[in-house]
Design an enzyme around this catalytic site. Sequence first.
Site: not given
Length: 617
Positions: A140, A145-146, A166, A168, A333, A362
């Site tokens: 974090n 910006n949490d 949190g 980032d 993905d 993937e």
Amino acid sequence: MKKFFVMSAFVCFAFMATAQQSSYKCYPTNWWTGMKWNKVQIMIHGDSIANAKGGFSIVYPGIKLEKINKVENANYVFLDISIAAIAKPGIVKIKVNKESTPVTIDFELKAKRQGRGVDFAQGVTSADFMYLILPDRFSNGDPSNDRVAGMRDQSLNRDTVYNRHGGDLKGITNHLEYLQQLGVTTLWLNPVIENDMPGRTEHGYAFTDHYKIDPRLGGEKAYQQLIDSAHGRGMKIIQDAVYNHVGLYHFTVQDLPMKEWLHQWPEYTNTNFKDQTLFDPYAASIEKKKMADGWFTQQMPDLNESNAFVANFLIQHALWTVEEFGIDGWRIDTYAYNDLDFMNRCNKALMDEYPHITMFGETWVHGVPNQSYFVQNNYNIPFKSNLQAATDFQALWGIQDAMTKDFGWSDGVNNLYTTLAQDFVYKDPMRNVIFLDNHDMSRFYSVVGENMDKYKTALSWLFTCRGIPEIYYGDELATTGVTSPNDGYVRLDFPGGFPGDVLNKFELSGRTVQDYEIWRHVFELANFRKKSSAIRFGKMMQYYPEDGVYTYFRYDDKQTVMVVMNTAKTDKTISFTKYAERTNGFTMATDVLTKAKIPLKDFTLGSYKAAVFELTK
């Protein structure tokens, strides 16, 4: 008034032509001069935008409005434009000629990215070492910006794996020096695009707006700063692409452009997860359809990539992302669940625009033929994939068996040997990404029962086998965690990455003896690999396992590296003469990890231990 529905077991969304919008939005948000993809389809979304009776017009040198596409939902219109070579950067005015209130929409045309002092779209090669990070759980760097007002998920609780913690993008930027020292050359981040879903948003795989970087991660500015900082250190960034599905709260799901935007079913239908149906010559059509068109979960609607509007939206976003941020490549993905013809189109568009970019998919399947079907292969079959590489789950199952199952004719380390013996099916097996675990799987250290010898042996294999090695954040510290009862337990925080952490394992002083032992093991192998021409670009020769001992060589005309793995429960005597085809002419072997030099004579290797030697004359 028309209504179209997204069906699931618990939800039903519809759009109405009278839905209120505060403004008109364009997707893509901008484009560039000098792009090979110079025929752009602009989706405009807003209140009854298609009902503008006076139509649409563009007056801008080098820009031509080729076609106006109206669809079932009047809240959308798709404008096909062409951008000539003479077009200059500037603001393109799109005039919406409503009779009562004419509107002008600004669409920016930028200069193509070049001359910024850093390379981009570089791709990854067998010279790289990748490090996978789940941004919410790594560090974090900006607590402000949490939580972001207005977003659906307001959780912030590090005491549970179910909520956001949190982490980032700034937190990652702050620790680039740590990663580079470890030997990392490339960062692969789990998705950074906005996920404005009600819960479990830490993983990032349910997009709600393709053209926004999640503000809880720091938004577009923090992402660009991370990429620029990484490039400034000679490192690369791989972004996680999700083409197959979006989140239930994506704006195109909440307000469907058309019924065929999604794969719709009379009742909720899940994918059957049976990749075999796609190449099985005896498969029933309905089972193929369920595999490809069924939803991944009820919270992730399945996009209809055979719809031309959907295809353009996704392809243009991929191109836009590379040009806007300067990323170096893509991990894709749930590759097997996409429309594979669409994927070939998308991959080709990226490679045409950026010749050095790479993409790996993937392919969580079982069996080398299964996996190789989805990548460039040597089969003479009707469908030919242009995907360059896979996340090599087959090699993973092989090394896992080698470390957890007793030696047998087809068991234990023989599974690893047999898997690699089938590399003839791939156009270039060196491009496959090899790994021990990831954000969806139990940590390998837990898989091997927290046995240090087994774990170090697996890491030795990872950094010396063919392919591109990748580790998951914390693997360098023998992190534990299993997916039962919840995958959140393999997504724990990196100690020291968050305010108030008692231990800081980014620093030597915060590591236990065990932490340091594994960290040093990774450090030595990764940094040796950086200078090893044989491992990065050389050939591979393997000997079939005997009595649990597996030996292979990486070699070129400059260097020979020998790797011996003892997967038996007892010590074994290793004779260099057995491998004379590769050892002849050499007299000494330097242990890559200990730096000890030994003559090429018989030696004893302990149970579940590995030796990595550089041979010299």
